[in-house]
Design a protein around this motif. Structure first.
Motif, PDB file in Angstrom:
ATOM      1  N   PRO A  87       0.823  -1.215   0.000  1.00 52.31           N
ATOM      2  CA  PRO A  87       0.000   0.000   0.000  1.00 52.31           C
ATOM      3  C   PRO A  87       0.850   1.256   0.000  1.00 52.31           C
ATOM      4  CG  PRO A  87      -0.015  -1.031   2.163  1.00 52.31           C
ATOM      5  CD  PRO A  87       0.683  -1.990   1.243  1.00 52.31           C
ATOM      6  N   ALA A  88       0.269   2.322  -0.597  1.00 53.76           N
ATOM      7  CA  ALA A  88       0.968   3.604  -0.680  1.00 53.76           C
ATOM      8  C   ALA A  88      -0.029   4.733  -0.507  1.00 53.76           C
ATOM      9  CB  ALA A  88       1.689   3.739  -2.016  1.00 53.76           C
ATOM     10  N   LEU A  89       0.478   5.882  -0.137  1.00 49.52           N
ATOM     11  CA  LEU A  89      -0.332   7.093  -0.013  1.00 49.52           C
ATOM     12  C   LEU A  89       0.238   8.151  -0.951  1.00 49.52           C
ATOM     13  CD1 LEU A  89      -0.746   7.358   3.877  1.00 49.52           C
ATOM     14  CD2 LEU A  89      -2.372   6.415   2.223  1.00 49.52           C
ATOM     15  N   THR A  90      -0.659   8.926  -1.554  1.00 50.65           N
ATOM     16  CA  THR A  90      -0.242   9.990  -2.475  1.00 50.65           C
ATOM     17  C   THR A  90      -0.993  11.266  -2.146  1.00 50.65           C
ATOM     18  OG1 THR A  90       0.194   8.400  -4.248  1.00 50.65           O
ATOM     19  CG2 THR A  90      -0.062  10.694  -4.892  1.00 50.65           C
ATOM     20  N   LEU A  91      -0.289  12.381  -2.110  1.00 47.86           N
ATOM     21  CA  LEU A  91      -0.909  13.690  -1.921  1.00 47.86           C
ATOM     22  C   LEU A  91      -1.207  14.267  -3.303  1.00 47.86           C
ATOM     23  CD1 LEU A  91      -1.771  15.894   0.080  1.00 47.86           C
ATOM     24  CD2 LEU A  91       0.519  16.871  -0.118  1.00 47.86           C
ATOM     25  N   VAL A  92      -2.488  14.475  -3.576  1.00 53.01           N
ATOM     26  CA  VAL A  92      -2.930  14.864  -4.911  1.00 53.01           C
ATOM     27  C   VAL A  92      -3.572  16.252  -4.856  1.00 53.01           C
ATOM     28  CG1 VAL A  92      -4.393  14.240  -6.865  1.00 53.01           C
ATOM     29  CG2 VAL A  92      -3.328  12.451  -5.496  1.00 53.01           C
ATOM     30  N   HIS A  93      -3.177  17.093  -5.807  1.00 54.46           N
ATOM     31  CA  HIS A  93      -3.770  18.405  -5.981  1.00 54.46           C
ATOM     32  C   HIS A  93      -4.334  18.469  -7.392  1.00 54.46           C
ATOM     33  CE1 HIS A  93      -3.120  23.078  -6.212  1.00 54.46           C
ATOM     34  NE2 HIS A  93      -4.380  22.734  -6.276  1.00 54.46           N
TER      35      HIS A  93
ATOM     36  N   SER B 262      -4.948  17.239 -10.741  1.00 53.69           N
ATOM     37  CA  SER B 262      -4.276  16.213 -11.529  1.00 53.69           C
ATOM     38  C   SER B 262      -2.795  16.123 -11.198  1.00 53.69           C
ATOM     39  CB  SER B 262      -4.437  16.524 -13.027  1.00 53.69           C
ATOM     40  OG  SER B 262      -3.859  17.786 -13.331  1.00 53.69           O
ATOM     41  N   VAL B 263      -2.356  16.840 -10.167  1.00 53.91           N
ATOM     42  CA  VAL B 263      -0.930  16.947  -9.849  1.00 53.91           C
ATOM     43  C   VAL B 263      -0.587  16.083  -8.637  1.00 53.91           C
ATOM     44  CG1 VAL B 263       0.914  18.525  -9.167  1.00 53.91           C
ATOM     45  CG2 VAL B 263      -0.827  19.277 -10.794  1.00 53.91           C
ATOM     46  N   ASN B 264       0.495  15.326  -8.773  1.00 56.54           N
ATOM     47  CA  ASN B 264       1.001  14.496  -7.683  1.00 56.54           C
ATOM     48  C   ASN B 264       2.024  15.311  -6.891  1.00 56.54           C
ATOM     49  OD1 ASN B 264       2.512  12.714  -6.105  1.00 56.54           O
ATOM     50  ND2 ASN B 264       2.414  11.057  -7.592  1.00 56.54           N
ATOM     51  N   HIS B 265       1.738  15.539  -5.597  1.00 57.81           N
ATOM     52  CA  HIS B 265       2.650  16.315  -4.757  1.00 57.81           C
ATOM     53  C   HIS B 265       3.589  15.427  -3.936  1.00 57.81           C
ATOM     54  CE1 HIS B 265       1.775  20.430  -5.465  1.00 57.81           C
ATOM     55  NE2 HIS B 265       0.512  20.363  -5.119  1.00 57.81           N
ATOM     56  N   GLY B 266       3.540  14.121  -4.167  1.00 58.88           N
ATOM     57  CA  GLY B 266       4.448  13.235  -3.449  1.00 58.88           C
ATOM     58  C   GLY B 266       3.738  11.994  -2.958  1.00 58.88           C
ATOM     59  N   SER B 267       4.499  10.910  -2.818  1.00 56.91           N
ATOM     60  CA  SER B 267       3.938   9.630  -2.388  1.00 56.91           C
ATOM     61  C   SER B 267       4.853   8.989  -1.357  1.00 56.91           C
ATOM     62  CB  SER B 267       3.776   8.695  -3.594  1.00 56.91           C
ATOM     63  OG  SER B 267       2.980   9.268  -4.604  1.00 56.91           O
ATOM     64  N   GLN B 268       4.309   7.966  -0.687  1.00 53.53           N
ATOM     65  CA  GLN B 268       5.105   7.215   0.286  1.00 53.53           C
ATOM     66  C   GLN B 268       4.553   5.798   0.401  1.00 53.53           C
ATOM     67  OE1 GLN B 268       5.177   8.688   4.395  1.00 53.53           O
ATOM     68  NE2 GLN B 268       7.366   8.193   4.465  1.00 53.53           N
ATOM     69  N   TYR B 269       5.499   4.836   0.420  1.00 54.65           N
ATOM     70  CA  TYR B 269       5.104   3.457   0.681  1.00 54.65           C
ATOM     71  C   TYR B 269       4.821   3.305   2.175  1.00 54.65           C
ATOM     72  CZ  TYR B 269       6.657   2.070  -3.980  1.00 54.65           C
ATOM     73  OH  TYR B 269       6.796   1.936  -5.342  1.00 54.65           O
TER      74      TYR B 269
ATOM     75  N   HIS C 270       7.407   0.806   3.474  1.00 49.51           N
ATOM     76  CA  HIS C 270       8.804   1.191   3.199  1.00 49.51           C
ATOM     77  C   HIS C 270       8.901   2.715   3.286  1.00 49.51           C
ATOM     78  CE1 HIS C 270       9.354  -2.921   1.680  1.00 49.51           C
ATOM     79  NE2 HIS C 270       8.218  -2.742   1.006  1.00 49.51           N
ATOM     80  N   PRO C 271       8.659   3.288   4.433  1.00 52.78           N
ATOM     81  CA  PRO C 271       8.527   4.745   4.551  1.00 52.78           C
ATOM     82  C   PRO C 271       9.805   5.516   4.261  1.00 52.78           C
ATOM     83  CG  PRO C 271       8.576   3.727   6.722  1.00 52.78           C
ATOM     84  CD  PRO C 271       8.478   2.608   5.726  1.00 52.78           C
ATOM     85  N   ARG C 272      10.969   4.872   4.282  1.00 50.98           N
ATOM     86  CA  ARG C 272      12.221   5.598   4.016  1.00 50.98           C
ATOM     87  C   ARG C 272      12.568   5.644   2.532  1.00 50.98           C
ATOM     88  NH1 ARG C 272      14.337   9.059   7.196  1.00 50.98           N
ATOM     89  NH2 ARG C 272      16.441   8.534   6.544  1.00 50.98           N
ATOM     90  N   ASP C 273      11.857   4.881   1.696  1.00 53.45           N
ATOM     91  CA  ASP C 273      12.145   4.867   0.264  1.00 53.45           C
ATOM     92  C   ASP C 273      11.676   6.173  -0.370  1.00 53.45           C
ATOM     93  OD1 ASP C 273      13.022   2.370   0.771  1.00 53.45           O
ATOM     94  OD2 ASP C 273      11.639   1.335  -0.580  1.00 53.45           O
ATOM     95  N   THR C 274      12.559   6.808  -1.122  1.00 56.24           N
ATOM     96  CA  THR C 274      12.223   8.091  -1.753  1.00 56.24           C
ATOM     97  C   THR C 274      11.391   7.861  -3.010  1.00 56.24           C
ATOM     98  OG1 THR C 274      14.354   8.053  -2.893  1.00 56.24           O
ATOM     99  CG2 THR C 274      14.223   9.289  -0.835  1.00 56.24           C
ATOM    100  N   THR C 275      10.546   8.838  -3.321  1.00 60.44           N
ATOM    101  CA  THR C 275       9.591   8.704  -4.419  1.00 60.44           C
ATOM    102  C   THR C 275       9.539   9.994  -5.228  1.00 60.44           C
ATOM    103  OG1 THR C 275       7.798   9.498  -3.003  1.00 60.44           O
ATOM    104  CG2 THR C 275       8.167   7.107  -3.072  1.00 60.44           C
TER     105      THR C 275
ATOM    106  N   PHE D 106       1.889  11.616   6.359  1.00 59.35           N
ATOM    107  CA  PHE D 106       3.101  11.026   5.803  1.00 59.35           C
ATOM    108  C   PHE D 106       4.196  11.055   6.877  1.00 59.35           C
ATOM    109  CE2 PHE D 106       0.540  12.593   2.354  1.00 59.35           C
ATOM    110  CZ  PHE D 106       0.643  11.612   1.384  1.00 59.35           C
ATOM    111  N   ARG D 107       5.230  10.236   6.713  1.00 57.95           N
ATOM    112  CA  ARG D 107       6.217  10.052   7.778  1.00 57.95           C
ATOM    113  C   ARG D 107       7.596  10.606   7.436  1.00 57.95           C
ATOM    114  NH1 ARG D 107       5.086   7.927  12.074  1.00 57.95           N
ATOM    115  NH2 ARG D 107       7.323   7.635  12.518  1.00 57.95           N
ATOM    116  N   PHE D 108       7.781  11.221   6.270  1.00 58.55           N
ATOM    117  CA  PHE D 108       9.105  11.722   5.915  1.00 58.55           C
ATOM    118  C   PHE D 108       9.597  12.761   6.926  1.00 58.55           C
ATOM    119  CE2 PHE D 108       7.747  10.314   1.591  1.00 58.55           C
ATOM    120  CZ  PHE D 108       8.765   9.407   1.377  1.00 58.55           C
TER     121      PHE D 108
END
Length: 667
Positions: A433-439, A441-448, A451-456, A516-518
């Protein structure tokens, strides 16, 4: 007694020039103030609301003047006010209106516009109804509505000329200066028109079949038939630019079509056969309701579909409006009601919707209202059409409800403010599973999630920002970031680093911290400055950043004030002599790397391009970054040497706060 031909020309010249000035000043002022308020599309919506409000005030003034004053007193009052309005020139906005923090920009924008352009715009807004009133009086009741079509044609010409002919060839200040000179000419022409219009005895206005006072039913219909197209215009524009594709100049097309329907309906009445446009209007509303529910509709299909639907719906409403126009003695009241409806429509979408709707629901609601209006006006004419239009209205309501429910069910959290609609959307990927911040049609960032430390997103280990940070392998690095997103870059921080984020949207900050956890997992201390990054840097002492990352572009919507020469000078003032400036320039429609290279070269900076291609990770995006530095040796670090490419020297004119040319960098 027929009007002398030269006076007809004077009326046409006055109406044309005032309309050109009315619509050319809108992009000029919006361009001048965009750098102060973050360069968002919402600034343009507030500007439209202001200008429609001033248009309403101007039409109200014209109605009172024509109804209660004699022709001579009309000429005296109007020419006096035109002379006094010259004191408000030039129209350049005062820097005291710049925001100083994270306060609500709405009231500041409205106050700034009122102080900068309020008086001239108010008087120009009164031109079309006043000149038509003088024309009708002198002509003894001749229909003046062709002047209204001419006014809309001039407005359309101004809108089309600005991005193609005016903006690429002049700075915003030069445009403001030219506008000031033309306004003085227009004031003289209007004063002459007013005095010549009453220089002979006014002929009585001929009676017509519709010369009696319009009933309240007609007045309410004028209001409704002007409010709905205005609301639909802004709603379709918001939907196309936010949810479909953030393409440069896309906002212009709906406005062009909206004005074209006014021209066709009031100048070429044979072109708007009412039965045809009633049918097409109903079909368009049904198509728009369907398109609203299609989450995966291709851009090449969505844009023509929404534009065609807007055109057909506006043609229906404006055809109905033209069919209900009154006798000339009531034209100023007619225009007052049209402008009131237009202002109410823009108020609903531009001001009320962001405050009371937490999603882009104004489009399905506007479609439903248009469908019920069509049903109300066309009901009981034929059993077949009654059933068809009832079906369209029901479908529009069902579509609106489905759109709202779909939005609610597709997000873990959502919110809306001045800057738009944000959603935290869950998804399933091969890595879990993943989470994405959407504005939109624009993707403002995602996170697994697992795997919260993996960059996206645009911050993969091969991205320009990540490689620049790796090349600056120093202790106690100071890192500045304009644009927070979900805080992905925090994953690269070391415990002795210090991070300073600049973010204009408080909702972004809230979701980055809570969803998000970054940021929560960041090993280094960090702080978040709320407000426009450039404005915040202007207020601060030098920060001595080792790395300054500029990534505040909303998809393909470009805040050009972050790419100007003045902006880069400011960044350099906050950068160490051996620091790196990383500019994110990924864009589907514009080639921004040459812009950054050209501006940097004027400041003596060296530049390199780093392109990160697409890979198999569904949450990692391809990106382009331009790195700039005073010291070219920084680019020979092993982390950069293999991937950093020298940019071809651009011959474009450098962008400044006063000048930019999007046409020049279209792909």
């Amino acid at each position: 007694m027929r009007m002398p031909v030269p006076y007809v020309w004077l009326c046409a010249f006055s109406v044309t020039l005032s309309a050109l000035l009315l619509f050319s000043v809108q992009p000029v002022l919006a361009k001048l103030i965009l750098p102060w308020f973050g360069g968002t599309a919402a600034v343009w919506s507030v500007c439209i609301f202001f200008f429609q409000g001033m248009l309403l005030a101007g039409y109200g003034y014209a109605h009172l003047l024509a109804r209660y004053l004699t022709p001579r007193r009309q000429a005296l009052v109007h020419s006096t006010l035109l002379a006094l309005s010259l004191l408000a020139l030039p129209i350049l906005p005062n820097a005291t209106w710049k925001p100083v923090g994270a306060e609500d920009p709405l009231t500041r924008i409205l106050g700034l516009l009122l102080a900068s352009i309020g008086a001239p715009y108010f008087l120009l807004s009164a031109t079309s109804p006043l000149v038509q009133s003088w024309y009708a009086r002198r002509e003894g009741g001749a229909l003046p509505y062709r002047l209204f079509a001419l006014s809309n044609l001039a407005s359309l010409a101004a809108l089309l000329a600005y991005p193609v002919l005016i903006e690429p060839r002049s700075t915003a200040r030069e445009q403001a200066t030219l506008w000031t000179a033309l306004y003085i000419l227009c004031a003289l022409a209007l004063s002459l028109t007013a005095w010549l219009g009453q220089s002979t005895a006014a002929a009585p206005i001929a009676a017509t079949g519709r010369s009696s006072a319009p009933p309240w039913r007609d007045r309410l219909q004028w209001l409704l038939l002007s409010a709905l197209p205005s609301a639909l215009l802004l709603a379709v524009t918001n939907h196309l630019c936010q949810n479909v594709a953030a393409i440069p100049f896309l906002w212009l097309l709906p406005l062009v079509l909206y004005l074209a329907t006014f021209i066709l309906c009031f100048d070429r009445e044979r072109l708007h056969r009412r039965p045809l446009w009633t049918f097409l209007g109903a079909a368009a509303l049904a198509a728009l309701s369907w398109a609203e529910l299609q989450a995966q509709l291709p851009v090449r299909a969505a844009i023509p579909l929404f534009l065609a639907g807007l055109f057909a719906a506006c043609m229906y409403c404006h055809a109905q409006l033209a069919a209900r126009k009154p006798a000339p003695q009531h034209l100023t009241y007619f225009y007052l009601m049209i402008s009131t409806g237009g202002a109410l429509g823009s108020l609903a979408v531009g001001m009320l919707a962001p405050r009371f709707l937490h999603g882009y629901f104004e489009l399905p609601l506007a479609i439903a209202l248009c469908a019920f209006t069509l049903l109300f006006l066309e009901y009981r004419k034929h059993i077949v059409t009654d059933l068809a239009y009832t079906g369209v209205a029901i479908a529009a309501v069902v579509g609106a409800g489905a759109t709202i429910l779909s939005f609610e069910g597709s997000a873990l959290a959502s919110g809306r403010n001045f800057y738009g609609v944000l959603r935290v959307a869950p998804s399933e990927t091969p890595r879990g599973p993943a989470l994405t911040l959407v504005h939109g049609s624009v993707n403002h960032g995602s996170q697994y999630v697992n795997h919260p430390r993996d960059t996206t997103a645009y911050y993969t280990p091969r991205s320009g920002a990540a490689l620049a940070l790796a090349s600056l392998d120093r202790p106690a690095r100071r890192i500045g970031l304009i644009g927070l997103g979900v805080g992905v870059l925090a994953a690269y921080a070391k415990p002795d680093d210090v991070l300073r984020f600049y973010e204009i949207n408080p909702l972004v900050v809230d979701y980055a911290r809570t969803r998000f956890r970054f940021l929560a997992d960041c090993p280094a201390p960090y702080e978040i400055i709320l407000g426009d990054g450039r404005m915040a840097l202007e207020r601060e002492r030098p920060n001595h950043f080792d790395l300054l990352v500029v990534d505040a572009f909303s998809g393909d919507s470009i805040p050009v004030h972050l790419l100007s020469r003045e902006a880069l000078q400011l960044y350099l003032a906050h950068l160490k002599p051996n620091g790196i400036l990383a500019m994110h320039v990924s864009n589907l429609h514009l080639q921004l790397a040459p812009v950054v290279e050209r501006v940097g070269r004027t400041l003596g900076l060296h530049s390199r391009l780093i392109a990160d291609p697409r890979n198999g990770d569904p949450l990692q995006s391809p990106s382009e970054w331009v790195l700039l530095a005073r010291d070219e040796d920084l680019f020979f670090h092993p982390a950069l040497r293999a991937t950093a490419r020298t940019l071809i020297a651009s011959t474009h004119r450098p962008w400044t706060d006063d000048y930019n040319n999007l046409l020049q960098v279209l792909r």
